[in-house]
Enzyme design. Structure first.
Site, PDB file in Angstrom:
ATOM      1  N   LYS A  67       0.858  -1.190   0.000  1.00  0.00           N
ATOM      2  CA  LYS A  67       0.000   0.000   0.000  1.00  0.00           C
ATOM      3  C   LYS A  67       0.893   1.239   0.000  1.00  0.00           C
ATOM      4  CE  LYS A  67      -3.934   1.990   2.577  1.00  0.00           C
ATOM      5  NZ  LYS A  67      -4.815   1.813   3.757  1.00  0.00           N
ATOM      6  N   SER A 143      -9.663   1.622   2.668  1.00  0.00           N
ATOM      7  CA  SER A 143      -8.801   2.416   1.813  1.00  0.00           C
ATOM      8  C   SER A 143      -7.695   1.618   1.124  1.00  0.00           C
ATOM      9  CB  SER A 143      -8.154   3.525   2.648  1.00  0.00           C
ATOM     10  OG  SER A 143      -7.312   2.992   3.634  1.00  0.00           O
ATOM     11  N   SER A 167      -9.948  -0.631   6.828  1.00  0.00           N
ATOM     12  CA  SER A 167      -9.333  -0.468   5.507  1.00  0.00           C
ATOM     13  C   SER A 167      -8.608  -1.673   4.940  1.00  0.00           C
ATOM     14  CB  SER A 167      -8.366   0.709   5.529  1.00  0.00           C
ATOM     15  OG  SER A 167      -9.061   1.903   5.342  1.00  0.00           O
TER      16      SER A 167
HETATM   17  N1  GLN Z   1     -13.292   4.085   6.171  1.00  0.00           N
HETATM   18  C1  GLN Z   1     -12.678   4.533   7.376  1.00  0.00           C
HETATM   19  C2  GLN Z   1     -12.256   5.984   7.232  1.00  0.00           C
HETATM   20  O1  GLN Z   1     -12.541   6.527   6.229  1.00  0.00           O
HETATM   21  C3  GLN Z   1     -11.514   3.650   7.749  1.00  0.00           C
HETATM   22  C4  GLN Z   1     -10.325   3.909   6.916  1.00  0.00           C
HETATM   23  C5  GLN Z   1      -9.126   3.096   7.346  1.00  0.00           C
HETATM   24  O2  GLN Z   1      -9.242   2.068   7.993  1.00  0.00           O
HETATM   25  N2  GLN Z   1      -7.953   3.618   7.039  1.00  0.00           N
HETATM   26  O3  GLN Z   1     -11.653   6.559   8.078  1.00  0.00           O
END
Ligand code: GLN
Length: 467
Positions: A67, A143, A167
């Site tokens: 990532k 994400s 994410s």
């Molecule tokens: N969807 C969540 C957010 O937007 C979690 C994102 C993540 O785990 N980095 O913060």
């Protein structure tokens, strides 16, 4: 191919690490124009490393996609943001990268993501769109969307992601792969670009539970460079993997099976639960009474921490700097204005607000108190069960663009994944079939298994049985 199959082929001389990298490069040029999982990769370096791979190491010659918020020396690390895309190169290896290299793995490829990991669809990437390999009109989740999509698409064998509120698990669920969020403190975050430091964890996205165990085995463990990384021994995650669930107590929290779940998701998750019962697990109804507060609590705490962490992007030290500013304040303001996308700005504004004088007690302090209640829910539950079962996401992958104007609707899609981060628990998404949804014939569904803090061995064992 799984890691064990790949290792077998290496040993039998049926393929080589160089051939595998070349093969991946071919798959990427054949298919990634459509999927858009890769932001970049460095074929020459990977081939050079593959040419001298030590096949006796645990991950000898295994390429791994990363990532784009985890630093690997000399490589880009854009975080899906314009602010880092122009000129930033990682000045050092994250601890997970150092450990992977020491175990023989070859970090190959930088994967698309929501900007600074803020999002659940990868649509918040400022750099490109990633499409679901199961249906190109749909999101991959986020994400860590690029990581999940590449593993699902066969353009990567295994990948690393990060999980602050879902994410790793949610894109794994939407793409039909395995995604593991380790317990808070299990894996070093040194070299991970921080989003919300009390929640962030790095973990693997893979095609099998065994592969997830193999990656975790390498990246887990103490790190003097990250004081939140626990000095706890790392158990052997492979030895008990196939012990099954006979006699284990698995909890079904009623709050995770209420209104708003797509019927197809519910059906597949309930079928997976029934199969675990058929293998001898005892299914126990439980309650996690503060679940309803998880979204509100998370969306105070995570933006608060993000507003602090992202203050380091000031146009001086990293990345984008605005052209010919009149003075230093204009330099800061315009660099950030030009560099950050709308969701990142929204989080910084929210986070600054909840931390500001006069609002701190009403929002941030209150959220920390509720977080304690959520953590206690889990502590109490794990007094009576070995692991907890639930859906990962209320629906399968939605179409691209649907929530563009509605951030609150998007935040609600995290409803089942946030609590594990708030509690520090470990959790995994395991594919549990497909369902028709919103005009699509068959979209992947993920079963979430949540385990107690540092309970990854148990978690992986239940996940293997579910798989
Ligand atoms: N969807 C969540 C957010 O937007 C979690 C994102 C993540 O785990 N980095 O913060």
């Amino acid at each position: 191919m799984s890691i064990s199959e790949l290792k077998k082929q290496f040993i039998e001389g049926r393929t080589t690490p160089v051939a595998v990298i070349n093969r991946l490069a071919g798959e990427i040029s054949a298919r990634d124009a459509r999927t858009g999982a890769y932001l970049s990769h460095n074929l020459e370096t990977a081939l050079a490393v593959a040419g001298r791979a030590d096949l006796s190491l645990p991950l000898g010659g295994v390429p791994i996609a990363i990532k784009d918020n985890i630093n690997a020396l000399g490589q880009p690390c854009t975080c899906g943001s314009r602010i880092l895309a122009e000129n930033y190169r990682a000045p050092y290896d994250a601890t997970v990268i150092r450990k992977l290299r020491a175990a023989g793995a070859i970090p190959f490829g930088r994967m698309n993501m929501d900007e600074f990991a803020m999002g659940s669809s990868t649509e918040n990437s400022a750099l490109q769109t990633t499409r679901n390999p199961h249906d190109p009109e749909r999101i991959v989740g986020g994400s860590s969307g690029g990581s999940a999509a590449a593993v699902a698409d066969g353009t990567a064998l295994v990948a690393l992601g990060s999980d602050t509120g879902g994410s790793i698990r949610q894109p794994a669920s939407h793409c039909g792969v395995v995604g593991l969020k380790p317990s808070y403190g299990r894996v070093s975050r040194y070299g991970l670009v921080a989003f919300a430091s009390s929640l962030d964890q790095i973990g693997p996205l893979t095609r099998s539970v065994e592969d997830a165990a193999r990656i975790l085995q390498v990246i887990a463990g103490p790190d003097p460079a990250d004081s939140t990384c626990l000095d706890a021994p790392v158990p052997d995650y492979l030895s008990g993997l196939n012990d099954g669930v006979k006699g284990l107590r698995l909890g079904l929290p009623k709050e995770y099976f209420g209104d708003g779940i797509d019927p197809g998701v519910r059906r597949q998750v309930e079928a997976a639960v029934a199969k675990l019962a058929g293998q001898g697990a005892e299914i126990i109804d439980i309650s996690l009474p503060h679940t309803g507060y998880a979204v509100a609590t998370y969306y105070v705490i995570a933006p608060a921490e993000a507003s602090s962490n992202l203050s380091r992007f000031d146009g001086i030290r990293y990345g984008h700097r605005t052209a010919s500013p009149a003075d230093i304040d204009t330099l800061y303001q315009r660099s950030r204005e030009e560099g950050f996308g709308p969701e990142v700005k929204r989080r910084i504004i929210l986070g600054t607000y909840v931390l500001s004088s006069g609002y701190y007690d009403a929002y941030y302090h209150r959220a920390q108190q509720v977080r304690t209640l959520i953590r206690r829910d889990f502590e109490q539950a794990f007094g009576g069960v070995d692991a907890i079962l639930s859906p990962v996401a209320p629906t399968p992958a939605r179409k691209l663009g649907v929530n563009a104007e509605d951030p609150l609707q998007e935040y609600l899609s995290d409803i089942f994944t946030l609590a594990a981060n708030l509690a520090g628990a470990c959790a995994i998404s395991v594919p549990c079939g497909t369902t028709a949804f919103d005009g699509a014939a068959a979209l992947p569904v993920g079963l979430q298994i949540i385990g107690p803090h540092l309970g990854e061995a148990m978690l992986l064992r239940v996940a293997r049985a579910a798989e």
